[in-house]
Design a protein around this motif. Structure first.
Motif, PDB file in Angstrom:
ATOM      1  N   CYS A 214      22.532  32.389  12.264  1.00 12.76           N
ATOM      2  CA  CYS A 214      22.793  31.201  13.097  1.00 12.76           C
ATOM      3  C   CYS A 214      22.368  29.893  12.410  1.00 12.76           C
ATOM      4  CB  CYS A 214      22.111  31.268  14.464  1.00 12.76           C
ATOM      5  SG  CYS A 214      22.515  32.752  15.388  1.00 12.76           S
ATOM      6  N   GLN A 215      21.667  29.958  11.279  1.00 12.23           N
ATOM      7  CA  GLN A 215      21.271  28.719  10.604  1.00 12.23           C
ATOM      8  C   GLN A 215      22.510  28.004  10.075  1.00 12.23           C
ATOM      9  OE1 GLN A 215      19.045  28.871   6.778  1.00 12.23           O
ATOM     10  NE2 GLN A 215      17.446  27.734   7.855  1.00 12.23           N
ATOM     11  N   THR A 216      22.530  26.694  10.255  1.00  9.66           N
ATOM     12  CA  THR A 216      23.629  25.871   9.755  1.00  9.66           C
ATOM     13  C   THR A 216      23.070  24.854   8.770  1.00  9.66           C
ATOM     14  OG1 THR A 216      23.369  24.202  11.488  1.00  9.66           O
ATOM     15  CG2 THR A 216      24.824  26.075  11.978  1.00  9.66           C
ATOM     16  N   GLU A 217      23.964  24.177   8.075  1.00 10.18           N
ATOM     17  CA  GLU A 217      23.501  23.127   7.159  1.00 10.18           C
ATOM     18  C   GLU A 217      22.776  22.029   7.938  1.00 10.18           C
ATOM     19  OE1 GLU A 217      25.816  19.955   4.526  1.00 10.18           O
ATOM     20  OE2 GLU A 217      25.992  21.976   3.666  1.00 10.18           O
ATOM     21  N   GLN A 218      23.244  21.758   9.151  1.00 13.87           N
ATOM     22  CA  GLN A 218      22.606  20.722   9.964  1.00 13.87           C
ATOM     23  C   GLN A 218      21.207  21.143  10.407  1.00 13.87           C
ATOM     24  OE1 GLN A 218      23.556  17.532  10.540  1.00 13.87           O
ATOM     25  NE2 GLN A 218      21.487  17.394  11.430  1.00 13.87           N
ATOM     26  N   SER A 219      21.059  22.431  10.813  1.00 14.44           N
ATOM     27  CA  SER A 219      19.722  22.880  11.233  1.00 14.44           C
ATOM     28  C   SER A 219      18.780  22.947  10.035  1.00 14.44           C
ATOM     29  CB  SER A 219      19.779  24.229  11.967  1.00 14.44           C
ATOM     30  OG  SER A 219      20.077  25.296  11.101  1.00 14.44           O
TER      31      SER A 219
ATOM     32  N   TYR B 294      23.080  41.677  13.719  1.00 10.77           N
ATOM     33  CA  TYR B 294      22.916  40.273  13.333  1.00 10.77           C
ATOM     34  C   TYR B 294      24.005  39.819  12.372  1.00 10.77           C
ATOM     35  CZ  TYR B 294      18.178  41.015  15.146  1.00 10.77           C
ATOM     36  OH  TYR B 294      17.106  41.307  15.936  1.00 10.77           O
ATOM     37  N   ASP B 295      24.299  38.543  12.444  1.00 15.86           N
ATOM     38  CA  ASP B 295      25.281  37.948  11.541  1.00 15.86           C
ATOM     39  C   ASP B 295      24.523  37.301  10.376  1.00 15.86           C
ATOM     40  OD1 ASP B 295      27.549  36.921  10.414  1.00 15.86           O
ATOM     41  OD2 ASP B 295      27.657  35.177  11.748  1.00 15.86           O
ATOM     42  N   PHE B 296      24.097  38.128   9.431  1.00 19.55           N
ATOM     43  CA  PHE B 296      23.328  37.616   8.300  1.00 19.55           C
ATOM     44  C   PHE B 296      24.242  36.854   7.338  1.00 19.55           C
ATOM     45  CE2 PHE B 296      20.657  41.349   9.452  1.00 19.55           C
ATOM     46  CZ  PHE B 296      19.497  40.648   9.753  1.00 19.55           C
ATOM     47  N   ALA B 297      23.676  35.817   6.740  1.00 22.45           N
ATOM     48  CA  ALA B 297      24.421  35.032   5.758  1.00 22.45           C
ATOM     49  C   ALA B 297      24.743  35.900   4.547  1.00 22.45           C
ATOM     50  CB  ALA B 297      23.601  33.816   5.336  1.00 22.45           C
ATOM     51  N   ASP B 298      26.004  35.831   4.074  1.00 16.57           N
ATOM     52  CA  ASP B 298      26.351  36.584   2.870  1.00 16.57           C
ATOM     53  C   ASP B 298      25.847  35.831   1.634  1.00 16.57           C
ATOM     54  OD1 ASP B 298      28.148  34.465   2.427  1.00 16.57           O
ATOM     55  OD2 ASP B 298      29.892  35.611   3.107  1.00 16.57           O
ATOM     56  N   ASP B 299      26.066  36.400   0.453  1.00 17.77           N
ATOM     57  CA  ASP B 299      25.541  35.804  -0.787  1.00 17.77           C
ATOM     58  C   ASP B 299      26.050  34.384  -0.999  1.00 17.77           C
ATOM     59  OD1 ASP B 299      24.200  38.136  -1.241  1.00 17.77           O
ATOM     60  OD2 ASP B 299      25.564  38.892  -2.792  1.00 17.77           O
ATOM     61  N   ASP B 300      27.329  34.154  -0.708  1.00 17.94           N
ATOM     62  CA  ASP B 300      27.903  32.813  -0.918  1.00 17.94           C
ATOM     63  C   ASP B 300      27.249  31.799   0.018  1.00 17.94           C
ATOM     64  OD1 ASP B 300      29.569  33.735  -2.884  1.00 17.94           O
ATOM     65  OD2 ASP B 300      31.331  33.951  -1.585  1.00 17.94           O
ATOM     66  N   LYS B 301      27.047  32.198   1.272  1.00 19.71           N
ATOM     67  CA  LYS B 301      26.429  31.285   2.239  1.00 19.71           C
ATOM     68  C   LYS B 301      24.976  31.010   1.863  1.00 19.71           C
ATOM     69  CE  LYS B 301      26.424  28.934   6.121  1.00 19.71           C
ATOM     70  NZ  LYS B 301      27.197  27.685   6.233  1.00 19.71           N
ATOM     71  N   GLN B 302      24.259  32.044   1.431  1.00 22.81           N
ATOM     72  CA  GLN B 302      22.873  31.858   0.987  1.00 22.81           C
ATOM     73  C   GLN B 302      22.808  30.903  -0.195  1.00 22.81           C
ATOM     74  OE1 GLN B 302      21.144  35.714   0.206  1.00 22.81           O
ATOM     75  NE2 GLN B 302      20.573  36.033   2.342  1.00 22.81           N
ATOM     76  N   ALA B 303      23.734  31.079  -1.136  1.00 18.99           N
ATOM     77  CA  ALA B 303      23.761  30.206  -2.315  1.00 18.99           C
ATOM     78  C   ALA B 303      24.030  28.762  -1.912  1.00 18.99           C
ATOM     79  CB  ALA B 303      24.828  30.689  -3.294  1.00 18.99           C
ATOM     80  N   GLU B 304      24.937  28.586  -0.976  1.00 19.51           N
ATOM     81  CA  GLU B 304      25.271  27.246  -0.477  1.00 19.51           C
ATOM     82  C   GLU B 304      24.048  26.582   0.168  1.00 19.51           C
ATOM     83  OE1 GLU B 304      27.958  25.853   3.245  1.00 19.51           O
ATOM     84  OE2 GLU B 304      28.978  27.213   1.842  1.00 19.51           O
TER      85      GLU B 304
ATOM     86  N   LEU C 234      21.345  25.727  -2.648  1.00 18.21           N
ATOM     87  CA  LEU C 234      21.676  24.557  -3.464  1.00 18.21           C
ATOM     88  C   LEU C 234      21.566  23.265  -2.653  1.00 18.21           C
ATOM     89  CD1 LEU C 234      24.675  26.030  -5.493  1.00 18.21           C
ATOM     90  CD2 LEU C 234      22.357  25.574  -6.310  1.00 18.21           C
ATOM     91  N   TYR C 235      21.939  23.341  -1.365  1.00 17.78           N
ATOM     92  CA  TYR C 235      21.760  22.174  -0.500  1.00 17.78           C
ATOM     93  C   TYR C 235      20.288  21.822  -0.376  1.00 17.78           C
ATOM     94  CZ  TYR C 235      21.551  19.212   3.607  1.00 17.78           C
ATOM     95  OH  TYR C 235      21.279  18.159   4.456  1.00 17.78           O
ATOM     96  N   ALA C 236      19.441  22.843  -0.137  1.00 19.29           N
ATOM     97  CA  ALA C 236      17.999  22.613   0.024  1.00 19.29           C
ATOM     98  C   ALA C 236      17.392  22.015  -1.238  1.00 19.29           C
ATOM     99  CB  ALA C 236      17.291  23.917   0.389  1.00 19.29           C
ATOM    100  N   VAL C 237      17.748  22.555  -2.403  1.00 17.88           N
ATOM    101  CA  VAL C 237      17.219  22.045  -3.676  1.00 17.88           C
ATOM    102  C   VAL C 237      17.558  20.563  -3.835  1.00 17.88           C
ATOM    103  CG1 VAL C 237      17.403  22.174  -6.195  1.00 17.88           C
ATOM    104  CG2 VAL C 237      17.246  24.280  -4.854  1.00 17.88           C
ATOM    105  N   ASP C 238      18.809  20.238  -3.571  1.00 17.38           N
ATOM    106  CA  ASP C 238      19.259  18.848  -3.738  1.00 17.38           C
ATOM    107  C   ASP C 238      18.585  17.918  -2.733  1.00 17.38           C
ATOM    108  OD1 ASP C 238      21.222  16.741  -4.730  1.00 17.38           O
ATOM    109  OD2 ASP C 238      21.805  16.853  -2.606  1.00 17.38           O
ATOM    110  N   TYR C 239      18.537  18.338  -1.466  1.00 16.40           N
ATOM    111  CA  TYR C 239      17.995  17.446  -0.433  1.00 16.40           C
ATOM    112  C   TYR C 239      16.480  17.277  -0.581  1.00 16.40           C
ATOM    113  CZ  TYR C 239      17.643  15.131   4.095  1.00 16.40           C
ATOM    114  OH  TYR C 239      17.412  14.211   5.084  1.00 16.40           O
ATOM    115  N   LEU C 240      15.786  18.360  -0.904  1.00 18.30           N
ATOM    116  CA  LEU C 240      14.339  18.267  -1.122  1.00 18.30           C
ATOM    117  C   LEU C 240      14.038  17.330  -2.291  1.00 18.30           C
ATOM    118  CD1 LEU C 240      13.377  22.008  -0.583  1.00 18.30           C
ATOM    119  CD2 LEU C 240      12.419  20.084   0.693  1.00 18.30           C
ATOM    120  N   ASN C 241      14.825  17.431  -3.340  1.00 17.26           N
ATOM    121  CA  ASN C 241      14.649  16.559  -4.505  1.00 17.26           C
ATOM    122  C   ASN C 241      14.821  15.099  -4.127  1.00 17.26           C
ATOM    123  OD1 ASN C 241      14.402  16.317  -7.546  1.00 17.26           O
ATOM    124  ND2 ASN C 241      16.387  15.350  -7.230  1.00 17.26           N
TER     125      ASN C 241
END
Length: 366
Positions: free
Chosen positions: A166-171, A207-217, A220-227
């Motif tokens: 259920c985690q989204t880019e916005q959350s 559960y609807d677990f994030a697949d590898d592509d979603k996890q990677a997305e 990479l978003y977290a790395v960029d935004y945290l930076n």
């Protein structure tokens, strides 16, 4: 061999088991806490007699160390200081669950020597917290951090998790913003792994677990935004304000020696790797399982490449007395061309995209 020695203390207790957790931990009562403190002191004394090296960091992990309460935590730390030489500038960390952390006496913890806390938050979304089996609220997180800062502990790390159902880019953005607004100095960001035997694994089809592509997305978003918020990536899963990188954990990746005390705790000491089994009785009996030697070239390469600064060829030569193998450099060139690695002078390191496949790449390099 490094002159630095690190000490890890494992606290194998939790008030409840999270759905994703594979660590050795479980529920216990006050009597069990007291008995465990006695066992810790016994093993601390045992190991203190086997080295005269000074401790440069101490880390209380778990489980949930904060369930012991401030009195017991201070009792163990003060005993460590009696038995070991501890550096005046040692980083001394305790992991804190916000549910038990909000009632800790941080003034007492600070005065006895704790100068860093690592708060197991995972998410700032109440629905995500419930799904993970966490028993705290976001208000508990705020209160814990406020209390710690108010009593002088300003070096604070927060754990957050990526790939929660259920985690989204916005959350995820809201979660990172929440961390930044609290003014913490360090963030550990882990991708959810479904470990065998955990409730998530047993009920994985629900559960609807994030697949590898979603996890990677998400990663990479977290790395960029945290930076962009000033949290620089210094290791695959770790980000910090300048000067607040975890000294203790960085020591693991730089092959500093460390002694781990507690069931399931691992050590690297005097060239050997060994551990206590995931069993309380074996720990009480001080039964140690040897896991072989450590600190060789392959291990150095593997651990160096976990760090954002990567593998330093000069440091390799200084440690092992020979040049980096030419075959490794040639193989790395392929990954540099693919955008998974970079080279800066005598140093190669992963890009954020490369970190996602680092295990596979490292196996080719060594």
């Amino acid at each position: 061999m490094s002159e630095k020695l690190r000490l890890y203390i494992h606290i194998p207790f939790c008030k409840s088991k999270c759905a994703y957790c594979d660590f050795f931990s479980g529920k216990a009562d006050e009597k069990a806490y007291d008995e465990y403190v006695m066992q810790l002191k016994d093993k601390i004394e045992y190991w203190s007699k086997r080295t005269d090296k000074t401790l440069s960091s101490v880390y209380f992990g778990g489980g949930t160390p904060s369930v012991l309460g401030d009195n017991r935590l201070c009792e163990v730390l003060e005993f460590i200081k009696q038995k070991f030489s501890v550096d005046n500038n040692a980083e001394i960390t305790v992991e804190v669950n916000p549910e038990s952390g909000k009632s800790l006496d941080f003034e007492k913890l600070y005065k006895c020597g704790f100068n860093r806390i690592s708060v197991g938050m995972q998410s700032s979304d109440e629905k995500e917290l419930k799904l993970l089996g966490r028993i705290h609220s976001t208000d508990d997180v705020r209160q814990t951090i406020y209390n710690a800062k108010n009593e002088g502990i300003s070096n604070i790390s927060l754990d957050l998790m990526l790939g929660i159902p259920c985690q989204t880019e916005q959350s995820l953005k809201s979660l990172i913003d929440f961390c930044a607004e609290l003014g913490v100095t360090h963030i550990s960001s882990y991708i959810l792994k479904i470990e065998e035997g955990t409730p998530f694994y047993i009920n994985r089809n629900k559960y609807d677990f994030a697949d590898d592509d979603k996890q990677a997305e998400m990663y990479l978003y977290a790395v960029d935004y945290l930076n962009r918020l000033g949290y620089k990536q210094y290791e695959i899963s770790n980000f910090a304000k300048s000067g607040f990188e975890s000294k203790h954990n960085t020591g693991y990746w730089k092959l500093d020696e460390y002694i781990g005390i507690g069931p399931s705790a691992h050590s690297f000491f005097e060239g050997k790797r060994f551990f206590y089994e995931r069993d309380m009785q074996s720990f009480n009996d001080n039964v140690i399982t040897v896991d072989g030697t450590g600190g060789d070239e392959e291990e150095f390469i593997m651990l160096s490449l976990r760090l954002a600064q990567g593998l330093d060829f000069d440091e390799y030569k200084k440690r092992f007395g020979r040049e980096i193998p030419e075959s490794l450099i040639k193989t790395a060139d392929k990954y540099i061309k693919a955008g998974l690695m970079k080279r800066n002078g005598n140093r190669i390191f992963f890009t954020p995209k490369g970190f996602l496949v680092s295990n596979a790449v490292i196996s080719k390099l060594i």
